[in-house]
Design a protein around this motif. Structure first.
Motif, PDB file in Angstrom:
ATOM      1  N   PHE A   1       0.922  -1.211  -0.007  1.00  0.00           N
ATOM      2  CA  PHE A   1       0.166   0.151   0.025  1.00  0.00           C
ATOM      3  C   PHE A   1       1.119   1.152   0.014  1.00  0.00           C
ATOM      4  O   PHE A   1       0.311   2.175  -0.693  1.00  0.00           O
ATOM      5  CB  PHE A   1      -0.938  -0.058   1.047  1.00  0.00           C
ATOM      6  N   ALA A   2       1.954   1.193   0.554  1.00  0.00           N
ATOM      7  CA  ALA A   2       2.927   2.314   0.896  1.00  0.00           C
ATOM      8  C   ALA A   2       3.423   2.709  -0.752  1.00  0.00           C
ATOM      9  O   ALA A   2       3.557   3.790  -1.105  1.00  0.00           O
ATOM     10  CB  ALA A   2       3.890   2.051   1.757  1.00  0.00           C
ATOM     11  N   ALA A   3       3.963   1.383  -1.418  1.00  0.00           N
ATOM     12  CA  ALA A   3       4.084   1.576  -2.747  1.00  0.00           C
ATOM     13  C   ALA A   3       3.238   2.097  -3.693  1.00  0.00           C
ATOM     14  O   ALA A   3       3.686   3.180  -4.517  1.00  0.00           O
ATOM     15  CB  ALA A   3       4.653   0.295  -3.347  1.00  0.00           C
ATOM     16  N   ILE A   4       2.130   1.944  -3.449  1.00  0.00           N
ATOM     17  CA  ILE A   4       0.940   2.317  -4.400  1.00  0.00           C
ATOM     18  C   ILE A   4       0.782   3.817  -4.094  1.00  0.00           C
ATOM     19  O   ILE A   4       0.711   4.658  -4.973  1.00  0.00           O
ATOM     20  CB  ILE A   4      -0.283   1.706  -4.068  1.00  0.00           C
ATOM     21  N   LYS A   5       1.066   4.265  -2.898  1.00  0.00           N
ATOM     22  CA  LYS A   5       0.857   5.588  -2.367  1.00  0.00           C
ATOM     23  C   LYS A   5       1.970   6.523  -2.932  1.00  0.00           C
ATOM     24  O   LYS A   5       1.829   7.648  -3.734  1.00  0.00           O
ATOM     25  CB  LYS A   5       0.995   5.868  -0.875  1.00  0.00           C
ATOM     26  N   LEU A   6       3.194   6.015  -3.111  1.00  0.00           N
ATOM     27  CA  LEU A   6       4.325   6.604  -3.751  1.00  0.00           C
ATOM     28  C   LEU A   6       4.145   6.668  -5.128  1.00  0.00           C
ATOM     29  O   LEU A   6       4.480   7.560  -5.774  1.00  0.00           O
ATOM     30  CB  LEU A   6       5.886   5.870  -3.492  1.00  0.00           C
TER      31      LEU A   6
END
Length: 241
Positions: A20-25
């Motif tokens: 989810f952090a990767a998607i946000k970035l």
């Protein structure tokens, strides 16, 4: 720019917050993120164990899932390295499939490499964590040349101090099946890494591969260190740590 996120098995099963952090970035960098629901494994465990048939089957599956994307990004140097470095070997004697695989390889990136060199992310907001050290995971470093990219991203975080540990490029002892086959050597490498982390006095050790994270965190806790955080760089940059 349509980016396919290859979440990876370990992230999906052990620490989905990294995905989810990767998607946000990626979205912050202006990408349209596509996450195939049927994705599973890149085939690396099978490949490393000599099971080429299973590795090929998984590679074909991944190819079908991501082939239509402009780019494929993984929050893992080992999985991105498997695709870019080892898929061509898997299909070296199959010219028709090899051509398709090579096209996919050319569009596949480790997350930090993609954010710096393709998406060209320019700014990151200040985060709560203040002092870290960074461990260079073997596959990302040696197969993909991921070294300066994570540090360039971390340098964008206002108020964050990065203290380099001794021998940051030395293996933590995980190495997939290596940790199983050579337990004593793996433990010694992990102990050395934990000592190097402690020497920096940092609040957290940050890295780009969950396998290494699990290995380092497990050893830190067994040694009695319950304080040092072990974080994926995506968690730090996205502020989800």
């Amino acid at each position: 720019m349509r980016v396919g996120l290859f979440v990876t098995c370990l992230v999906d099963l052990m620490r989905p917050g990294i995905g989810f952090a990767a998607i946000k970035l990626l979205e912050a960098a202006g990408c349209e993120v596509f996450v195939p629901q049927s994705q599973t494994c890149c085939g690396q465990p099978a490949y490393n164990s000599g099971d080429r048939a299973s590795a090929q089957a998984l590679a074909r599956k991944l190819l079908g899932e991501f082939e239509a994307c402009d780019h494929v990004v993984a929050p893992s140097g080992s999985c991105a390295g498997m695709i870019r470095t080892h898929y061509p070997d898997l299909f070296a004697d199959q010219p028709a499939e090899l051509e398709r695989v090579q096209r996919l390889c050319a569009r596949t990136y480790e997350l930090c490499d993609f954010l710096v060199n393709v998406a060209q992310l320019k700014s990151i907001k200040e985060k709560s964590i203040k002092t870290i050290t960074y461990h260079d995971s073997c596959c990302g470093l040696r197969e993909l040349g991921v070294k300066s990219q994570p540090r360039a991203l971390l340098a964008m975080v206002q108020g964050l101090s990065v203290t380099e540990m001794p021998e940051a490029e030395v293996c933590c002892g995980f190495g997939g099946t290596f940790a199983v086959k050579f337990g004593e050597i793996s433990t010694r490498l992990a102990d050395n890494k934990c000592g190097a982390i402690a020497a920096t006095g940092a609040e957290a050790v940050v890295l780009g591969d969950l396998g290494c994270m699990l290995n380092i965190e497990g050893r830190l806790r067994r040694r009695g260190d319950m304080k040092t955080q072990v974080l994926h760089i995506a968690e730090v940059l996205a502020g989800t740590e």
